[in-house]
Scaffold this active site. Structure first.
Site, mmCIF file in Angstrom:
data_model
loop_
_atom_site.group_PDB
_atom_site.id
_atom_site.type_symbol
_atom_site.label_atom_id
_atom_site.label_comp_id
_atom_site.label_asym_id
_atom_site.label_seq_id
_atom_site.Cartn_x
_atom_site.Cartn_y
_atom_site.Cartn_z
ATOM 1 N N GLY A 27 2.940 -8.428 -13.321
ATOM 2 C CA GLY A 27 2.793 -9.894 -13.318
ATOM 3 C C GLY A 27 4.100 -10.628 -13.054
ATOM 4 N N SER B 190 6.233 -6.165 -9.532
ATOM 5 C CA SER B 190 4.924 -5.661 -9.169
ATOM 6 C C SER B 190 3.798 -6.576 -9.628
ATOM 7 C CB SER B 190 4.710 -4.268 -9.755
ATOM 8 O OG SER B 190 4.501 -4.389 -11.144
ATOM 9 N N LYS B 191 2.722 -6.453 -8.903
ATOM 10 C CA LYS B 191 1.533 -7.223 -9.214
ATOM 11 C C LYS B 191 1.094 -6.895 -10.641
ATOM 12 C CE LYS B 191 -3.110 -7.956 -7.492
ATOM 13 N NZ LYS B 191 -3.943 -7.934 -6.308
ATOM 14 N N ARG B 192 1.166 -5.589 -10.958
ATOM 15 C CA ARG B 192 0.667 -5.157 -12.251
ATOM 16 C C ARG B 192 1.493 -5.714 -13.414
ATOM 17 N NH1 ARG B 192 -0.363 0.863 -13.957
ATOM 18 N NH2 ARG B 192 1.834 0.782 -13.508
#
Ligand code: GLU
Length: 482
Positions: free
Chosen positions: A257, A253-255
């Site tokens: 990283g 996920s983007k969150r």
């Protein structure tokens, strides 16, 4: 038949690892079949337009060595390869589908649609376009078109029956039409095709023989097949790819990283290691071989060995690959790559980079760890004198103090400050004093580095620091120990 595969990203500004792997497999499959690998940008969703996003795609694929044979920047026989530049291509096909009854004009406004959706949802149902405009006669449609009422063109999806197809990885798939299809929009009010429509038209017009994409498209495929069939076109071979996951239950996920190619570059992973490892996430060569260059992957890749189960992207395994790639790299290349990471903490400190690089290469797993590992050369960190106590070396604070006092004048007397000279003089002095090497070298290393683990030992560090700084740090150690 020439194999033609494509990578068809939507420009979002980031390259997801799953996308990189899709591109990789599509590239490998094309190349091992002497085919062509095509890059097509799917940007018909203009609301999602992100400045610079296509460059991110180009740069990433190039860095990975996944060079395309046809694409937006290099052209080719089926160009343009950016969908927004092909706007005029799609409408005639939509009209053909209207003619044959597989599609129809829809004049419902957003408000009307919202209203009907709300009613269905309030009654506990799931909204699907209700074929409201399918009832319009040819004349009614024409009248509305003439009156300039905004329109879309929708697919006239079957409401019963089922659609089956074969997928190379997932096998025979069957979906109920009522569930998997709806009267999706093909041409939007702004005249742009939707992603779903343009994707089919372009795969056909670009002669794509094998469609490789994420498994999230398995359930959309019946709609695509409906369109291919309605247009009288041959359905391509499907090779859907398992999702790339962090573990059995978490997506990258983007969150966290860990989702994007750029995340790994920022952390100092090597593209070659990433590609090597990514190839193995979802595919296995059926042998013990773990290390593959891109040309070796082209040789070894086998679509029949792609797994159905989600590919688990284990960052520890990637780190292991990365460390191996670094170890196998030649010295010069390592020095070149590590220099910017040294610079983050050592710029202008007069540290000999080539020697430091030699000491660091074996210990580097990922480049982002380098600054912390060498920062002690720029500045002695604050440290706990507990570090001087070492069971095996038989040292404690008192022994360390005595032995540092013993060795300080020896260091001071060395005029020719080379590693060899430092080594010889210190070893001689230790022998003369009847001590064990560790009992002197351990405290010396702690005093001049402030840490228990260092690239190189006391001699190398002393040389890198220079005589003056070495003595200053020994004095600092002595005062900490007093
Ligand atoms: N544009 C789609 C995406 O970025 C590609 C889907 C496909 O390859 O058919 O997910």
């Amino acid at each position: 038949m020439q194999v033609r595969t494509r990578f068809a990203p939507s420009p979002t500004g980031f390259m997801h690892l799953g996308g990189v792997r899709t591109a990789l497999y599509a590239y490998l499959f094309a190349k091992q079949n002497q085919g062509r690998f095509i890059l097509r940008i799917e940007d018909t969703d203009q609301e999602r337009f992100v400045e610079g996003a296509t460059e991110v795609i180009y740069d990433t694929l190039r860095a990975c060595g996944l060079n395309w044979d046809e694409g937006p920047d290099i052209g080719g026989p089926c160009g343009p390869y950016i969908q927004s530049e092909r706007k005029a291509t799609y409408l005639p096909y939509a009209k053909q589908l209207v003619e044959s009854g597989h599609a129809y004009y829809c004049f419902c406004s957003k408000e009307e649609l919202d209203d009907r959706r709300a009613k269905v949802e309030a009654a506990g149902g799931t909204w699907k376009y209700d074929k409201h405009c399918l009832r319009l006669s040819k004349e009614e449609v024409q009248a509305k078109l003439d009156a300039g009422i905004p329109w879309t063109i929708r697919m006239n999806a079957p409401t019963e029956g089922e659609t089956s197809y074969h997928d190379t990885v997932f096998g025979d798939m069957t979906f109920q039409n009522a569930e998997s299809m709806d009267d999706m929009v093909l041409i939007k009010q702004d005249g742009m095709p939707t992603y779903n429509f343009a994707n089919v038209i372009d795969d056909h017009l670009m002669g794509i023989t094998h469609v490789m994409r994420g498994m999230e498209y398995l359930s959309s495929t019946p709609r695509y097949n409906y369109l291919y069939t309605a247009l009288g076109w041959e359905i391509p071979t499907y090779i859907h790819l398992p999702t790339v996951m962090r573990d059995a239950t978490h997506k990258l996920s983007k969150r966290s990283g860990d989702a994007y190619y750029s995340d790994y570059m920022e952390k100092g992973y090597l593209t070659e290691a990433l590609i090597n490892y990514l190839a193995l996430v979802g595919w296995n060569p059926g042998t013990d071989q773990e290390f593959f260059s891109l040309p070796e992957l082209v040789e070894a890749f086998d679509v029949t060995r792609i797994n159905k189960a989600p590919g688990i992207f284990d960052v520890n395994k990637l780190t292991w690959f990365n460390a191996e790639y670094i170890r196998r790299m030649d010295k010069e290349k390592y020095l070149e790559l590590v220099t910017p990471w040294f610079d983050k903490v050592l710029a202008g400190k007069g540290i000999d980079y080539p020697r430091l690089a030699e000491l660091m290469q074996e210990r580097t797993e990922i480049f982002s760890q380098v600054p912390d590992m060498v920062a002690f050369l720029a500045e002695l960190p604050d440290y706990d004198i507990e570090l001087y106590t070492h069971k095996k070396m038989k040292t404690d604070a008192a022994v360390s103090r005595a032995n540092l006092e013993l060795i300080r004048p020896v260091l001071e007397s060395i005029d020719n400050w080379t590693e060899q000279e430092i080594h010889d003089r210190v070893i001689d002095a230790i022998a003369a004093a009847g001590l064990k090497n560790g009992a002197v070298l351990w405290p010396l290393r702690i005093a001049i580095s402030g840490q228990a683990s260092t690239p190189g030992g006391a001699f190398e560090i002393a040389w890198l620091l220079g005589k003056a700084e070495t003595l200053r740090r020994v004095d600092d150690g002595l005062s900490r120990l007093s």
